[in-house]
Design a protein around this motif. Structure first.
Motif, PDB file in Angstrom:
ATOM      1  N   ALA A  26       5.855  13.763   3.016  1.00 13.14           N
ATOM      2  CA  ALA A  26       5.556  12.348   2.817  1.00 13.14           C
ATOM      3  C   ALA A  26       4.866  12.156   1.475  1.00 13.14           C
ATOM      4  O   ALA A  26       3.893  12.847   1.156  1.00 13.14           O
ATOM      5  N   GLU A  27       5.360  11.230   0.682  1.00 15.30           N
ATOM      6  CA  GLU A  27       4.759  10.884  -0.603  1.00 15.30           C
ATOM      7  C   GLU A  27       4.190   9.483  -0.485  1.00 15.30           C
ATOM      8  O   GLU A  27       4.907   8.551  -0.112  1.00 15.30           O
ATOM      9  N   GLY A  75       0.616  21.544 -12.406  1.00 18.74           N
ATOM     10  CA  GLY A  75       2.057  21.685 -12.564  1.00 18.74           C
ATOM     11  C   GLY A  75       2.543  20.644 -13.539  1.00 18.74           C
ATOM     12  O   GLY A  75       1.736  20.004 -14.233  1.00 18.74           O
ATOM     13  N   SER A  76       3.854  20.429 -13.571  1.00 19.54           N
ATOM     14  CA  SER A  76       4.399  19.429 -14.485  1.00 19.54           C
ATOM     15  C   SER A  76       3.940  18.022 -14.119  1.00 19.54           C
ATOM     16  O   SER A  76       4.014  17.104 -14.935  1.00 19.54           O
ATOM     17  N   PHE A  77       3.437  17.831 -12.902  1.00 24.13           N
ATOM     18  CA  PHE A  77       2.923  16.530 -12.463  1.00 24.13           C
ATOM     19  C   PHE A  77       1.525  16.270 -13.024  1.00 24.13           C
ATOM     20  O   PHE A  77       1.016  15.145 -12.958  1.00 24.13           O
ATOM     21  N   VAL A 110      -3.261  16.133  -3.335  1.00 18.43           N
ATOM     22  CA  VAL A 110      -3.726  14.862  -3.884  1.00 18.43           C
ATOM     23  C   VAL A 110      -3.786  15.027  -5.394  1.00 18.43           C
ATOM     24  O   VAL A 110      -4.588  15.819  -5.910  1.00 18.43           O
ATOM     25  N   THR A 111      -2.931  14.328  -6.115  1.00 19.57           N
ATOM     26  CA  THR A 111      -2.901  14.455  -7.574  1.00 19.57           C
ATOM     27  C   THR A 111      -3.980  13.593  -8.199  1.00 19.57           C
ATOM     28  O   THR A 111      -4.452  12.622  -7.599  1.00 19.57           O
ATOM     29  N   ASP A 112      -4.346  13.936  -9.426  1.00 22.20           N
ATOM     30  CA  ASP A 112      -5.399  13.192 -10.105  1.00 22.20           C
ATOM     31  C   ASP A 112      -4.969  11.788 -10.497  1.00 22.20           C
ATOM     32  O   ASP A 112      -5.814  10.955 -10.825  1.00 22.20           O
ATOM     33  N   ALA A 136       7.532  19.673  -4.927  1.00 27.16           N
ATOM     34  CA  ALA A 136       7.910  18.285  -4.674  1.00 27.16           C
ATOM     35  C   ALA A 136       7.253  17.351  -5.684  1.00 27.16           C
ATOM     36  O   ALA A 136       7.877  16.410  -6.193  1.00 27.16           O
ATOM     37  N   ALA A 137       5.983  17.604  -5.997  1.00 21.84           N
ATOM     38  CA  ALA A 137       5.253  16.747  -6.932  1.00 21.84           C
ATOM     39  C   ALA A 137       5.749  16.918  -8.357  1.00 21.84           C
ATOM     40  O   ALA A 137       5.620  16.010  -9.185  1.00 21.84           O
ATOM     41  N   SER A 138       6.353  18.076  -8.639  1.00 23.58           N
ATOM     42  CA  SER A 138       6.801  18.369 -10.008  1.00 23.58           C
ATOM     43  C   SER A 138       8.176  17.802 -10.322  1.00 23.58           C
ATOM     44  O   SER A 138       8.623  17.836 -11.471  1.00 23.58           O
TER      45      SER A 138
END
Length: 420
Positions: free
Chosen positions: A345-346, A381-383, A398-400, A417-419
């Motif tokens: 889930a995003e 990562g790339s994200f 949880v991304t910044d 998935a986030a990348s």
């Protein structure tokens, strides 16, 4: 199509497993907000749910996995009553009574302990049922068709009941003598559907959600028999094959006579005791007494009306900042990546979580970044960068920049998935 093996074991062994105020509210809220929301997403996507019981090995006719699944699908038990014991061990401390997801930083109203100044705010089903995400609980359940259901959480000196009678839905907390009243929403056909909390408590609904994840990435077998709440049952074992999932196996004891799931055990791939072990300790399929579903607010009880337009009894709007009404996470913008056991889930992080903390390193991010570092592991990562919060089953990234990726998958799967 899933690999369904028509085997029938002989051992019959059942699956085993064993009011926040601010200033402490901020630390505890960050600690619990993500994992509890994660537990909710996992329950919705892989069907974490009902069951429990006694051991035994009844001699039953052999049945294939296909036929047992068909038996469950055809089960039409509309009436039942019984007691369910649920033990959940995600690797989190037990949630304090009264703690609401609304306590998250920036999440709107803060919950208070039962009997506190704002006790009514914690009476809503969404807030109360988060307590089931940790520890052992005893539930009493009853149903009489699609319009009458009752679920009660039995505590040592109190009881919380969620009652649906026709289109009227009541939630009552005897400890604080508070009541939450709402009207059942309309379904796609114009009728009144049961609230999600009551539908999720149905053994049939829980089994349906679990079986929805069964595809060609899943092995399904019949593994012996068991005695559950005094009833003969077959044991259906569901094992995902995907390397990315953290789910080891799901074991469902299915009533041999009527196909109703009686016991549900969810084990993690990492081993150890079950993450969820839930089962009927007592169950009957007769018609419950009509007054089981009657409810009238007790004298002196504080009643909160849940308005259809999202406003409370005083005309105030629901909480903002990534939360819906009653402090529940706002999942309206959720996007599901992947499918079946590896679905992720995003969604947008609750207000105050992420929000750039740690983007320049914990030293530059201040207390918020240091707190996130202490509760989760920092990744990049790339994200960009972010933090991974882990339980025994569910992981969340949880991304910044304020995004959340959550699922019953490995940390590497989340980063991948986030990348993208």
């Amino acid at each position: 199509m899933a690999r369904i093996e028509p085997t029938h074991g002989s051992d019959g062994a059942a699956g085993t497993g064993e009011g926040a105020r601010r200033p402490h509210g901020r630390r505890r809220a960050v600690r619990y907000a993500v994992p509890v929301a994660v537990a909710g997403v996992a329950a919705a996507s892989i069907g974490i749910g009902t069951a429990l019981a006694s051991s035994g090995d009844p001699d039953l006719p052999k049945i294939s996995a296909q036929d047992l699944i068909a038996k469950m699908a055809k089960s039409d038990a509309q009436q039942l009553s019984g007691t369910v014991k649920v033990t959940t061990d995600l690797g989190l401390p037990s949630l304090p009574s009264g703690l609401s997801l609304g306590d998250a930083p920036g999440g709107g109203k803060a919950g208070h302990g039962s009997g506190g100044k704002d006790a009514g705010a914690d009476t809503s089903p969404q807030a109360k049922l988060t307590e089931l995400a940790s520890g052992t609980h005893t539930l009493r359940v009853a149903a009489d068709g699609p319009d009458k259901q009752r679920l009660s959480i039995v505590e040592r000196a109190a009881e919380y009941s969620l009652i649906r009678n026709g289109d009227q839905v009541w939630a009552y907390d005897s400890k604080s003598n508070t009541v939450h009243h709402s009207t059942a929403p309309k379904d796609a056909h114009g009728g009144k559907e049961a609230p999600q909390e009551l539908r999720g408590a149905s053994p049939q609904e829980l089994a349906k959600k679990t079986l929805a994840a069964v595809d060609d990435s899943t092995s399904v077998t019949v593994d012996g028999t068991a005695k559950v709440a005094g009833r003969d049952a077959y044991q259906l074992v569901i094992k995902p094959k995907a390397a990315e999932t953290t789910v080891g196996a799901v074991r469902i004891a299915v009533d041999a006579k009527n196909g109703v799931p009686l016991k549900f055990t969810l084990s993690p791939k990492g081993g150890g005791k079950a993450v969820v072990d839930a089962a009927f300790t007592k169950v009957g399929f007769g018609k419950p007494a009509a007054d089981t579903f009657d409810f009238k607010p007790p004298k002196g009880a504080k009643v909160t009306e849940d308005k259809a337009d999202g406003k409370d009894a005083e005309g105030g709007k629901g909480a903002e900042g990534g939360h819906g009404r009653d402090g529940a996470p706002d999942l309206s913008g959720m996007n599901v990546l992947g499918k079946s056991w590896t679905s992720i889930a995003e969604l947008k992080a609750p207000g105050g979580v992420g929000s750039g903390a740690g983007a320049k390193g914990s030293k530059d991010a201040g207390p918020a970044g240091a707190l996130l570092d202490s509760l989760g592991s920092k990744v990049s990562g790339s994200f960009g960068s972010g933090h991974v919060f882990s339980t025994r089953l569910v992981n969340a990234l949880v991304t910044d920049d304020g995004k959340v990726y959550v699922g019953a998958v490995t940390k590497d799967a989340l980063i991948k998935a986030a990348s993208k």
